[in-house]
Design a protein around this motif. Structure first.
Motif, PDB file in Angstrom:
ATOM      1  N   ALA A 278      28.139  86.307 -24.822  1.00  0.00           N
ATOM      2  CA  ALA A 278      29.389  85.539 -24.778  1.00  0.00           C
ATOM      3  C   ALA A 278      29.773  85.173 -23.345  1.00  0.00           C
ATOM      4  O   ALA A 278      29.477  85.916 -22.404  1.00  0.00           O
ATOM      5  N   ILE A 279      30.413  84.021 -23.195  1.00  0.00           N
ATOM      6  CA  ILE A 279      30.920  83.567 -21.893  1.00  0.00           C
ATOM      7  C   ILE A 279      32.449  83.568 -21.956  1.00  0.00           C
ATOM      8  O   ILE A 279      33.047  82.782 -22.706  1.00  0.00           O
ATOM      9  N   PRO A 280      33.085  84.444 -21.174  1.00  0.00           N
ATOM     10  CA  PRO A 280      34.556  84.464 -21.189  1.00  0.00           C
ATOM     11  C   PRO A 280      35.136  83.272 -20.421  1.00  0.00           C
ATOM     12  O   PRO A 280      34.485  82.728 -19.536  1.00  0.00           O
ATOM     13  N   THR A 281      36.336  82.881 -20.787  1.00  0.00           N
ATOM     14  CA  THR A 281      37.033  81.816 -20.065  1.00  0.00           C
ATOM     15  C   THR A 281      37.788  82.440 -18.892  1.00  0.00           C
ATOM     16  O   THR A 281      38.631  83.317 -19.094  1.00  0.00           O
ATOM     17  N   GLY A 282      37.455  81.980 -17.677  1.00  0.00           N
ATOM     18  CA  GLY A 282      38.156  82.435 -16.476  1.00  0.00           C
ATOM     19  C   GLY A 282      39.188  81.407 -16.061  1.00  0.00           C
ATOM     20  O   GLY A 282      39.285  80.335 -16.660  1.00  0.00           O
TER      21      GLY A 282
ATOM     22  N   GLY B 181      40.471  84.475 -21.012  1.00  0.00           N
ATOM     23  CA  GLY B 181      40.105  85.587 -21.889  1.00  0.00           C
ATOM     24  C   GLY B 181      39.483  85.143 -23.211  1.00  0.00           C
ATOM     25  O   GLY B 181      38.853  85.942 -23.904  1.00  0.00           O
ATOM     26  N   ASP B 182      39.668  83.850 -23.546  1.00  0.00           N
ATOM     27  CA  ASP B 182      39.030  83.325 -24.767  1.00  0.00           C
ATOM     28  C   ASP B 182      37.514  83.338 -24.594  1.00  0.00           C
ATOM     29  O   ASP B 182      37.003  83.305 -23.479  1.00  0.00           O
ATOM     30  N   ILE B 183      36.814  83.324 -25.708  1.00  0.00           N
ATOM     31  CA  ILE B 183      35.360  83.125 -25.654  1.00  0.00           C
ATOM     32  C   ILE B 183      35.117  81.629 -25.507  1.00  0.00           C
ATOM     33  O   ILE B 183      35.403  80.859 -26.427  1.00  0.00           O
ATOM     34  N   ARG B 184      34.638  81.239 -24.335  1.00  0.00           N
ATOM     35  CA  ARG B 184      34.386  79.813 -24.114  1.00  0.00           C
ATOM     36  C   ARG B 184      33.132  79.364 -24.861  1.00  0.00           C
ATOM     37  O   ARG B 184      33.032  78.233 -25.308  1.00  0.00           O
ATOM     38  N   GLY B 185      32.166  80.249 -24.968  1.00  0.00           N
ATOM     39  CA  GLY B 185      30.900  79.928 -25.631  1.00  0.00           C
ATOM     40  C   GLY B 185      29.937  81.070 -25.408  1.00  0.00           C
ATOM     41  O   GLY B 185      30.374  82.219 -25.266  1.00  0.00           O
ATOM     42  N   ALA B 186      28.651  80.736 -25.360  1.00  0.00           N
ATOM     43  CA  ALA B 186      27.660  81.798 -25.143  1.00  0.00           C
ATOM     44  C   ALA B 186      26.386  81.233 -24.536  1.00  0.00           C
ATOM     45  O   ALA B 186      26.061  80.055 -24.739  1.00  0.00           O
TER      46      ALA B 186
ATOM     47  N   VAL C 252      35.201  90.946 -24.223  1.00  0.00           N
ATOM     48  CA  VAL C 252      34.429  89.696 -24.314  1.00  0.00           C
ATOM     49  C   VAL C 252      33.254  89.690 -23.331  1.00  0.00           C
ATOM     50  O   VAL C 252      32.184  89.178 -23.640  1.00  0.00           O
ATOM     51  N   ARG C 253      33.461  90.306 -22.177  1.00  0.00           N
ATOM     52  CA  ARG C 253      32.408  90.302 -21.153  1.00  0.00           C
ATOM     53  C   ARG C 253      31.178  91.079 -21.601  1.00  0.00           C
ATOM     54  O   ARG C 253      30.099  90.941 -21.020  1.00  0.00           O
ATOM     55  N   LYS C 254      31.332  91.907 -22.607  1.00  0.00           N
ATOM     56  CA  LYS C 254      30.206  92.746 -23.036  1.00  0.00           C
ATOM     57  C   LYS C 254      29.602  92.308 -24.367  1.00  0.00           C
ATOM     58  O   LYS C 254      28.674  92.935 -24.865  1.00  0.00           O
ATOM     59  N   LEU C 255      30.148  91.247 -24.950  1.00  0.00           N
ATOM     60  CA  LEU C 255      29.649  90.819 -26.266  1.00  0.00           C
ATOM     61  C   LEU C 255      28.251  90.229 -26.145  1.00  0.00           C
ATOM     62  O   LEU C 255      28.040  89.255 -25.415  1.00  0.00           O
ATOM     63  N   GLU C 256      27.303  90.819 -26.866  1.00  0.00           N
ATOM     64  CA  GLU C 256      25.966  90.242 -26.932  1.00  0.00           C
ATOM     65  C   GLU C 256      25.343  90.571 -28.279  1.00  0.00           C
ATOM     66  O   GLU C 256      25.801  91.476 -28.984  1.00  0.00           O
ATOM     67  N   HIS C 257      24.325  89.821 -28.618  1.00  0.00           N
ATOM     68  CA  HIS C 257      23.661  90.020 -29.911  1.00  0.00           C
ATOM     69  C   HIS C 257      22.173  89.699 -29.748  1.00  0.00           C
ATOM     70  O   HIS C 257      21.816  88.664 -29.190  1.00  0.00           O
ATOM     71  N   ALA C 258      21.323  90.602 -30.227  1.00  0.00           N
ATOM     72  CA  ALA C 258      19.867  90.391 -30.152  1.00  0.00           C
ATOM     73  C   ALA C 258      19.256  90.653 -31.516  1.00  0.00           C
ATOM     74  O   ALA C 258      19.675  91.573 -32.222  1.00  0.00           O
ATOM     75  N   GLU C 259      18.277  89.847 -31.873  1.00  0.00           N
ATOM     76  CA  GLU C 259      17.707  89.959 -33.220  1.00  0.00           C
ATOM     77  C   GLU C 259      16.334  89.291 -33.264  1.00  0.00           C
ATOM     78  O   GLU C 259      16.097  88.319 -32.547  1.00  0.00           O
ATOM     79  N   ILE C 260      15.452  89.838 -34.088  1.00  0.00           N
ATOM     80  CA  ILE C 260      14.189  89.146 -34.358  1.00  0.00           C
ATOM     81  C   ILE C 260      14.354  88.419 -35.689  1.00  0.00           C
ATOM     82  O   ILE C 260      14.704  89.037 -36.696  1.00  0.00           O
TER      83      ILE C 260
END
Ligand code: HEC
Length: 210
Positions: free
Chosen positions: A160-164, A198-203, A138-146
């Motif tokens: 992504a923002i992981p839940t701590g 560990g959940d994805i809290r948001g981004a 989760v700590r490495k999830l990212e997405h980029a696009e034009i």
């Protein structure tokens, strides 16, 4: 019968004596040849803008964490809610002003309706969930696009923002009654509860005009 008609059309010569199918293929090849270098340029541009976005996200995250820790230490969680409520949008606004981009946070389960994802963000957040389910960190999830919106190109980036553990005080499954009460007061339609470590809290989400 249908096949004959098809063949007839393909072999039909137009008034300039050209085979229209052949012309179409030629145009397609020329278009491809022109598009190839432009696409390579796009990759460079995406890489450059991604790098810049990562830096801004890092600064944004650092400032938020700093404010949160300070508030939790000095006033406890109930007081810290106010800091999240006031400081988070303020910092996002400052970051947006400094960069000329839209810098914000979003989530599928948001607390503040101002942070609700748009259609593109929703898709990316769902993609993050799918990638997490497949075992990605989760700590490495990212997405980029034009993307193109109303004929205007934009660079869009999400991380992504992981839940701590510390997040559970205000986003967890069991909230302290005083915390829950304060949250109910400010956010009657709060969806940002019930998270686990560990959940994805948001981004973080960035939109750069091009
Ligand atoms: C003291 C309570 C508190 C703690 C602890 C806390 N948050 Fe929040 N969080 C809030 C509040 C309040 C909001 C709504 C802010 C606003 O109104 O913009 C919020 C909003 C968010 C948002 C924006 C999306 C939304 O739901 O509106 C994200 C993302 C977020 N928090 C992530 C985290 C993460 C990650 C942690 C742990 C590092 C964390 N929070 C810890 C109170 C808290």
């Amino acid at each position: 019968m249908a096949k004959d008609r098809h063949d007839n059309r393909d072999n039909h010569m137009n008034h300039k004596g050209k085979n229209p199918m052949k012309t179409k293929i030629t145009i397609a090849i020329v278009t491809l040849a022109l598009a190839a270098p432009a696409m390579a340029g796009n990759d460079d541009e995406i890489a450059r803008r991604t790098q810049e976005s990562r830096k801004v996200v890092k600064t944004f995250m650092g400032k938020l964490k700093g404010e949160l820790q300070k508030a939790m230490k000095s006033g406890g969680p109930v007081k810290a809610i106010e800091v999240c409520r006031n400081k988070a949008p303020l910092i996002a606004g400052e970051m947006s002003q400094q960069t000329g981009w839209r810098v914000a946070r979003t989530s599928l389960k948001y607390r503040n309706p101002n942070n609700a994802p748009d259609a593109w963000e929703q898709l990316v957040l769902k993609e993050f969930e799918a990638r997490k389910a497949k075992g990605e960190d989760v700590r490495k999830l990212e997405h980029a696009e034009i993307v193109t919106v109303d004929g205007q190109k934009q660079f869009r980036y999400m991380k992504a923002i992981p839940t701590g553990k510390v997040c559970l005080t205000c986003h967890g499954e069991k909230l302290d009654p005083a915390v829950a009460q304060t949250l109910n007061q400010f956010y009657p339609h709060d969806k940002a509860r019930g998270f686990r470590v560990g959940d994805i809290r948001g981004a973080f989400t960035i939109t750069q005009p091009m």
